[in-house]
Scaffold this motif. Sequence first.
Motif, PDB file in Angstrom:
ATOM      1  N   THR A  37       0.840  -1.324   0.261  1.00 56.00           N
ATOM      2  CA  THR A  37      -0.021  -0.047  -0.021  1.00 56.00           C
ATOM      3  C   THR A  37       0.885   1.198  -0.074  1.00 56.00           C
ATOM      4  O   THR A  37       0.598   2.101  -0.944  1.00 56.00           O
ATOM      5  CB  THR A  37      -0.935   0.056   1.078  1.00 56.00           C
ATOM      6  OG1 THR A  37      -1.738  -1.146   1.318  1.00 56.00           O
ATOM      7  CG2 THR A  37      -1.723   1.274   1.295  1.00 56.00           C
ATOM      8  N   LYS A  63      -7.492  -1.243   0.885  1.00 57.27           N
ATOM      9  CA  LYS A  63      -8.765  -1.764   0.746  1.00 57.27           C
ATOM     10  C   LYS A  63      -8.684  -2.817  -0.446  1.00 57.27           C
ATOM     11  O   LYS A  63      -9.130  -3.713  -0.570  1.00 57.27           O
ATOM     12  CB  LYS A  63      -9.932  -0.961   0.721  1.00 57.27           C
ATOM     13  CG  LYS A  63     -10.647  -0.615   2.051  1.00 57.27           C
ATOM     14  CD  LYS A  63     -11.657   0.197   1.697  1.00 57.27           C
ATOM     15  CE  LYS A  63     -12.346   0.880   3.035  1.00 57.27           C
ATOM     16  NZ  LYS A  63     -13.685   1.556   3.012  1.00 57.27           N
ATOM     17  N   HIS A  64      -8.171  -1.997  -1.700  1.00 62.51           N
ATOM     18  CA  HIS A  64      -7.945  -2.624  -3.079  1.00 62.51           C
ATOM     19  C   HIS A  64      -6.967  -3.730  -2.865  1.00 62.51           C
ATOM     20  O   HIS A  64      -7.126  -4.796  -3.433  1.00 62.51           O
ATOM     21  CB  HIS A  64      -7.568  -1.457  -4.122  1.00 62.51           C
ATOM     22  CG  HIS A  64      -8.610  -0.603  -4.396  1.00 62.51           C
ATOM     23  ND1 HIS A  64     -10.091  -0.888  -3.961  1.00 62.51           N
ATOM     24  CD2 HIS A  64      -8.815   0.263  -5.467  1.00 62.51           C
ATOM     25  CE1 HIS A  64     -10.782   0.239  -4.479  1.00 62.51           C
ATOM     26  NE2 HIS A  64     -10.149   0.864  -5.245  1.00 62.51           N
ATOM     27  N   LYS A  65      -6.023  -3.445  -2.044  1.00 60.86           N
ATOM     28  CA  LYS A  65      -4.662  -4.505  -1.970  1.00 60.86           C
ATOM     29  C   LYS A  65      -5.370  -5.781  -1.271  1.00 60.86           C
ATOM     30  O   LYS A  65      -5.137  -6.898  -1.627  1.00 60.86           O
ATOM     31  CB  LYS A  65      -3.620  -3.960  -1.096  1.00 60.86           C
ATOM     32  CG  LYS A  65      -2.987  -2.836  -1.867  1.00 60.86           C
ATOM     33  CD  LYS A  65      -2.223  -3.496  -3.040  1.00 60.86           C
ATOM     34  CE  LYS A  65      -1.325  -2.203  -3.803  1.00 60.86           C
ATOM     35  NZ  LYS A  65      -1.009  -2.600  -5.079  1.00 60.86           N
ATOM     36  N   ILE A  67      -8.661  -6.551  -1.209  1.00 57.10           N
ATOM     37  CA  ILE A  67      -9.554  -7.396  -2.194  1.00 57.10           C
ATOM     38  C   ILE A  67      -8.932  -8.208  -3.183  1.00 57.10           C
ATOM     39  O   ILE A  67      -8.895  -9.341  -3.347  1.00 57.10           O
ATOM     40  CB  ILE A  67     -10.375  -6.317  -2.864  1.00 57.10           C
ATOM     41  CG1 ILE A  67     -11.512  -5.806  -1.725  1.00 57.10           C
ATOM     42  CG2 ILE A  67     -11.295  -7.223  -3.906  1.00 57.10           C
ATOM     43  CD1 ILE A  67     -12.278  -4.561  -2.236  1.00 57.10           C
ATOM     44  N   ASP A  68      -7.713  -7.539  -3.813  1.00 51.38           N
ATOM     45  CA  ASP A  68      -6.958  -8.192  -4.594  1.00 51.38           C
ATOM     46  C   ASP A  68      -6.142  -9.564  -3.985  1.00 51.38           C
ATOM     47  O   ASP A  68      -6.245 -10.648  -4.804  1.00 51.38           O
ATOM     48  CB  ASP A  68      -5.750  -7.430  -5.294  1.00 51.38           C
ATOM     49  CG  ASP A  68      -6.450  -6.148  -6.028  1.00 51.38           C
ATOM     50  OD1 ASP A  68      -7.635  -6.232  -6.738  1.00 51.38           O
ATOM     51  OD2 ASP A  68      -5.772  -5.187  -6.468  1.00 51.38           O
TER      52      ASP A  68
END
Length: 187
Positions: A37, A63-65, A67-68
């Motif tokens: 991040t 959050k995106h990290k 989810i990925d």
Amino acid sequence: MDSDPHQWINEHGDYLYRYAILRLHNEEQAADLLQDTLLAAWKGHSSFAGQSSIRTWLVGILKHKIIDHIRKEIRNRNLAESVENDPTSAYFNSNGSWSEAPQVWKENPEELCRNMQFKSVLDSCAGKLPEKQRMVFRLRDILGEETDTVCKSCDITPTHLHVLLHRARLGLRKCLELHWLGQGEKR
């Protein structure tokens, strides 16, 4: 915005780390994703428009990290391990077909529902199911409640409901084959 990542770590590192641990339940993964991040934030800091706080922006990246990471983990799961842990896998062979075909029921389902002996065996078999399976089976298949109603009363998703019903029906099938169909000559 301060472009010094060390400042981000000092001001937001602990918060971001706790945020990741609460979602991943794994300290090593949380630390790795925090590092990813901060690296992504440092690389993209020139595109930060300043419409939110730095912490909000960093949490969005995290959050995106997360989810990925979860998506990647799901894709990489060992299918054979998942099948071994599935309680319904005993009914199927490696190519997905029945390992032992279900027995044919010759009785009329409406007549069976009026048969007190069958009802007793069915109740006994249903009583052996795990609590959640037993509850959704009774609500949906015995009482005829709608899917939405069952999901709300059991606090589950429709997908989870269908999984529970599938497992309950397989368990009932096996139990009824042993305790009802297996008694053919005794009845």
